[in-house]
Design a protein around this motif. Structure first.
Motif, PDB file in Angstrom:
ATOM      1  N   VAL A  30       0.932  -1.103   0.153  1.00 48.14           N
ATOM      2  CA  VAL A  30      -0.052  -0.002   0.025  1.00 48.14           C
ATOM      3  C   VAL A  30       1.109   1.164   0.030  1.00 48.14           C
ATOM      4  O   VAL A  30       1.630   1.350   0.808  1.00 48.14           O
ATOM      5  CB  VAL A  30      -0.868  -0.308   1.160  1.00 48.14           C
ATOM      6  N   ARG A  31       0.547   2.134  -0.875  1.00 45.65           N
ATOM      7  CA  ARG A  31       1.358   3.478  -1.044  1.00 45.65           C
ATOM      8  C   ARG A  31       0.446   4.440  -0.730  1.00 45.65           C
ATOM      9  O   ARG A  31      -0.442   4.536  -1.432  1.00 45.65           O
ATOM     10  CB  ARG A  31       2.287   3.382  -2.461  1.00 45.65           C
ATOM     11  N   PRO A  32       1.014   5.713  -0.453  1.00 48.81           N
ATOM     12  CA  PRO A  32       0.236   6.785  -0.315  1.00 48.81           C
ATOM     13  C   PRO A  32       0.087   7.208  -1.681  1.00 48.81           C
ATOM     14  O   PRO A  32       1.020   7.361  -2.530  1.00 48.81           O
ATOM     15  CB  PRO A  32       0.986   7.903   0.658  1.00 48.81           C
ATOM     16  N   SER A  33      -1.019   8.041  -2.149  1.00 50.07           N
ATOM     17  CA  SER A  33      -1.279   8.448  -3.377  1.00 50.07           C
ATOM     18  C   SER A  33      -0.234   9.575  -3.846  1.00 50.07           C
ATOM     19  O   SER A  33      -0.109   9.892  -5.074  1.00 50.07           O
ATOM     20  CB  SER A  33      -2.565   8.923  -3.755  1.00 50.07           C
ATOM     21  N   SER A  34       0.494  10.265  -2.878  1.00 53.03           N
ATOM     22  CA  SER A  34       1.512  11.221  -3.106  1.00 53.03           C
ATOM     23  C   SER A  34       2.836  10.703  -3.737  1.00 53.03           C
ATOM     24  O   SER A  34       3.517  11.532  -4.237  1.00 53.03           O
ATOM     25  CB  SER A  34       1.608  12.147  -2.014  1.00 53.03           C
ATOM     26  N   GLN A  35       2.868   9.389  -3.523  1.00 51.33           N
ATOM     27  CA  GLN A  35       4.131   8.626  -3.999  1.00 51.33           C
ATOM     28  C   GLN A  35       4.024   8.169  -5.183  1.00 51.33           C
ATOM     29  O   GLN A  35       2.999   7.626  -5.672  1.00 51.33           O
ATOM     30  CB  GLN A  35       4.482   7.602  -2.982  1.00 51.33           C
ATOM     31  N   ALA A  36       4.998   8.862  -6.086  1.00 49.64           N
ATOM     32  CA  ALA A  36       4.960   8.345  -7.588  1.00 49.64           C
ATOM     33  C   ALA A  36       5.276   6.747  -7.795  1.00 49.64           C
ATOM     34  O   ALA A  36       5.839   6.202  -6.880  1.00 49.64           O
ATOM     35  CB  ALA A  36       6.240   9.062  -8.304  1.00 49.64           C
TER      36      ALA A  36
END
Length: 113
Positions: A30-36
């Motif tokens: 799971v990655r934050p949406s701000s991370q490319a």
């Protein structure tokens, strides 16, 4: 009361079996949406790793020699090859050098004894 008369019991049993079965998936990240994140780059990397593993697997199946073991005998029937005990090799040219690829022992065309 028989099972044939109660189809809901069969459905209940089938559901219990399906729910009790374990299922596993790959790693979930799971990655934050701000991370490319480039999904296509990941896909390409996985594809390259798969190709590399496939090439390694294929190379392990092919036994290529640059020189034959001692005691090999040249045989011309049913085609030109070398017999080295239980192993047989066919000669090929690769980059102007002879190489020998292991083959299955050919069946003899001669009469059986």
């Amino acid at each position: 009361m028989t099972l044939l008369m109660k189809p809901w019991i069969i459905c209940l049993l089938a559901g219990a079996v399906l729910l009790s079965a374990n299922s596993y998936s790959g790693t979930v990240v799971v990655r934050p949406s701000s991370q490319a994140f480039d999904a296509f780059a990941v896909r390409d990397l996985v594809f390259q790793q798969h190709q590399w593993q496939e090439l390694l697997r294929q190379q392990q199946q092919i036994n290529i020699l640059q020189s034959l073991p001692l005691g090999c005998v040249a045989v011309t029937l049913p085609f030109d090859h070398f017999s080295c005990g239980l192993q047989s090799y066919r000669p090929y040219q690769y980059q102007d050098k002879p190489v020998y690829i292991q083959i299955d022992p050919p069946m003899s065309d001669g009469p059986s004894q």
